[in-house]
Design an enzyme around this catalytic site. Structure first.
Site, short mmCIF file in Angstrom:
data_model
loop_
_atom_site.label_atom_id
_atom_site.label_comp_id
_atom_site.label_asym_id
_atom_site.label_seq_id
_atom_site.Cartn_x
_atom_site.Cartn_y
_atom_site.Cartn_z
CB SER A 41 -22.83 6.86 -2.08
OG SER A 41 -22.54 7.87 -3.02
CB ALA A 42 -21.53 4.39 2.71
CG HIS A 89 -25.69 0.62 -5.57
ND1 HIS A 89 -26.39 1.76 -5.31
CD2 HIS A 89 -24.38 0.99 -5.69
CE1 HIS A 89 -25.56 2.79 -5.28
NE2 HIS A 89 -24.33 2.35 -5.51
CB CYS A 146 -11.87 14.74 20.36
SG CYS A 146 -12.30 14.61 18.62
CE LYS A 178 -25.78 2.43 -8.93
NZ LYS A 178 -24.50 2.30 -9.63
CD GLU A 211 -2.46 1.77 0.32
OE1 GLU A 211 -2.26 2.93 -0.11
OE2 GLU A 211 -3.29 0.98 -0.18
CB ILE A 253 -13.31 -1.58 -8.93
CG1 ILE A 253 -12.46 -2.72 -9.49
CG2 ILE A 253 -14.42 -2.13 -8.04
CD1 ILE A 253 -13.19 -3.72 -10.36
CB CYS A 274 -19.39 15.33 18.44
SG CYS A 274 -18.88 17.06 18.54
#
Length: 479
Positions: free
Chosen positions: A45-46, A49, A440, A248, A31, A334, A400
Site C-alpha cells: 500500500s506504500a 503508517h 511505449c 488494517k 537475490e 516482516i 501517459c
C-alpha cells in the site's frame, strides 16, 4: 570469503545492506530474482503508517514509530519521494467508535500526534466520505512513498559504498563449519555471518540449516485496484477503516504519482508464489471501499495487482540471532507495518551485528544518491537545458507519464540500473500510465537492446525466461 551474506533484496534487505556499507566490511546480497524489490516491496500500500495500530509491547509498535520518524531523512539522503499527507481512521458505528478511542489512547501513549474529529470536521477535508461515517482519528504523521524507489536507491547507495549484489542466485543449501557455505542454483558463497531477509520464504531459508525451527510463515495475499490520474482527487489523505484481526482493512490511498490505490484484501494462501488477482478478491475490495467513500470511479481503473506479505506464527516481527547458530540473523515475518518500520529494522540489525563485531567506520562513506532526473517536474527552462545537452531528453517515450528517452537511458546506466522492461518501469514509470505500456513498451525494448548491446530477442520483460521476442518472422533485405 565475505563477512556477511544478506539473503533477499527487498526494502529491508536493501536498507540493511546500506546500513552495513558504512563500515569496513565485505557484504554480498544474494537475490533469487532478476532485480531488487520483487516481493512484498513490489506490491503493497506504500504507506508509512504513524504507529498507532500495532499492539503494545511488540517490535511492530516500537519499530513502526521509529521508522516513521526516520523516513524523512532517509528519503532526503536517497533523493526519494516522500509525502507526509496524513491519514484518517473512520468509524461508521458505535462499536467502531469504541475501537477508535482505543487507537486514540494508544497513539497518545506513544506520543504520536493525533486528534479525534467529528463528521463535520472530516467532511471539510474529505468531501467524498460516506454518510455512514460518524467519527475519525486524524493521524498527521502518516506518509506515502514509492517503495521500489527506496529499495532500489538503498541498494544503489550500498553498492557505491562497496556492497556486492548478485542477482539470479536462488539459495538452495546452507551449511556451517568455521564459516557458512551458501549454495545457490548457480554458485557457492562463503561468509562468517548470514542475514536472512527472504520475505515469505524466510522460514524455508532458515530450515536449510536448522530443519526444526520455532516459527513458520504463511503468505497473506493482498489484491488492489489502481485508479488513473483524476481531475479531482478522490481523497486527500490515506483513508483507513477501523482495523480488524486480519489487519488494517481495505484502504483508499493517494500515491506519490497521483494515482489512487484501493485495497488490499487479506487472505492466507497456500502457494507463496501466487500473485494473481481473483474475482472474489477484487469484488471484496470493491464492496469494502464503498463503505467509507462515495463516488469511487471504477471506470478509471487502469490496473489490478496482488502481492503476498509474510505472516508469522509469532504475530510479530522476528529480528534475532539464531539460538543455535551464531551470526545467523533472522529478519522474518516482516508484514505490515514492515514498510513503515524498514529503516528502524535496518538500524536494529546493524546494532545486533555490531554487538558481536565492533567495526571501523569508513572514512569515505557517502550516504547520498544522485537525484533521478524527472523532466515532467521541471520548469520549461530547465527542460530546455537538458535537451540542449542531450537531445534524448526531448523525445517522449511514454506519453501517459511523460517519460523521455533520456530518463530511461539514465535509469539503465545508473548503479543497480534497469536491465529489463519491468526494471525500467519500476525506476522511471514508462508503462505505469493509462495505456499500461501499449505504446511505449516496444520502444523501451529497443532502448534496452541498444544500451545493453543485446539483441531484441535477449531483452526480458522481467525474470529469466520472460523474453518477449523469440525469432524474426520477416526479413527486409535490400535488393
Amino acid at each position: 570469503m565475505f563477512d556477511v551474506i544478506i539473503i533477499g533484496s527487498g526494502i529491508v534487505g536493501s536498507l540493511i545492506a546500506r546500513a552495513l556499507s558504512k563500515y569496513e566490511i565485505n557484504v554480498v546480497v544474494l537475490e533469487k530474482g532478476n532485480d531488487v524489490a520483487i516481493g512484498a516491496t513490489m506490491a503493497n500500500s506504500a504507506i508509512i503508517h504513524s504507529g498507532h495500530d500495532p499492539l503494545d509491547g511488540t517490535l511492530k509498535a516500537k519499530l513502526n514509530v521509529e521508522g516513521n520518524q526516520m523516513y524523512e531523512s532517509v528519503c532526503k539522503e536517497l533523493n526519494c519521494s516522500f509525502k507526509r499527507i496524513g491519514a484518517y481512521v473512520l468509524a461508521t458505528s458505535d462499536e467502531e467508535v469504541e475501537q477508535l478511542l482505543i487507537l486514540y489512547k494508544r497513539a497518545k501513549d506513544r506520543n504520536i500526534p493525533c486528534q479525534l474529529h467529528d463528521r463535520k470536521q472530516i467532511k471539510q477535508s474529505e468531501p467524498n466520505i460516506n454518510d455512514a461515517v460518524v467519527q475519525g482519528l486524524w493521524l498527521p504523521t502518516t506518509g506515502i512513498i514509492y517503495p521500489w524507489e527506496v529499495a532500489i536507491r538503498s541498494m544503489e547507495n550500498a553498492i557505491e559504498n562497496g556492497v556486492v549484489l548478485k542477482l539470479n542466485e536462488e539459495v538452495v543449501g546452507i551449511t556451517h563449519s568455521d564459516f557458512y557455505t551458501v549454495k545457490t542454483k548457480q554458485s557457492e558463497f562463503h561468509a562468517k555471518a548470514i542475514i536472512n531477509t527472504a520475505g515469505v520464504y524466510a522460514d524455508e531459508i532458515y530450515q536449510l540449516i536448522n530443519p526444526v525451527i520455532d516459527f513458520s510463515i504463511t503468505a497473506r495475499k493482498g489484491e488492489y485496484f489502481v485508479l488513473d490520474h483524476l481531475n479531482k482527487p478522490l481523497v486527500n489523505h490515506v483513508i483507513y477503516p477501523v482495523p480488524s484481526s486480519k489487519g488494517k482493512g481495505v484502504l483508499i490511498v493517494p500515491t506519490t504519482h497521483n494515482n489512487t490505490l484501493l485495497g488490499p484484501t487479506s487472505f492466507e494462501i497456500d502457494d507463496k508464489s501466487a500473485i494473481n488477482n481473483t474475482h472474489a478478491g477484487l469484488d471484496y475490495v470493491r464492496n469494502q471501499v464503498g463503505k467509507l467513500i462515495d463516488y469511487i470511479p471504477f471506470d478509471k481503473v487502469i490496473r489490478t495487482f496482488a502481492g503476498n506479505r509474510p505472516t508469522g506464527t509469532t504475530h510479530d516481527f522476528i529480528i534475532e540471532e539464531s539460538k543455535r547458530f551464531k551470526d545467523f540473523y533472522n529478519v522474518a515475518a516482516i508484514e505490515s507495518p514492515g514498510l513503515a518500520s524498514a529503516p528502524a529494522i535496518a538500524k536494529m540489525v546493524e546494532e545486533l551485528y555490531l554487538n558481536n563485531h565492533p567495526l571501523k567506520f569508513k572514512s569515505d562513506y557517502n550516504p547520498y544518491c544522485r537525484k533521478q532526473i524527472v523532466l515532467s517536474e521541471l520548469s520549461i527552462e530547465q527542460r530546455n537545458e537538458y535537451v540542449k545537452k542531450d537531445a534524448r531528453y526531448g523525445r517522449i517515450i511514454c506519453r501517459c507519464e511523460k517519460i523521455t528517452e533520456g530518463e530511461i537511458v539514465d535509469a539503465i546506466h545508473r548503479t543497480c540500473g534497469a536491465t529489463t522492461i519491468k526494471g525500467v518501469k519500476k525506476r522511471v514509470r514508462p508503462g505505469m500510465g493509462r495505456c499500461q505500456g501499449g505504446f511505449c513498451e516496444p520502444l523501451v525494448l529497443d532502448i534496452l537492446a541498444r544500451e545493453l548491446k543485446k539483441t531484441k530477442e535477449e531483452i526480458l520483460l522481467d525474470d529469466l525466461g520472460s523474453n518477449l521476442l523469440f525469432e524474426r518472422t520477416k526479413s527486409h533485405e535490400k535488393d
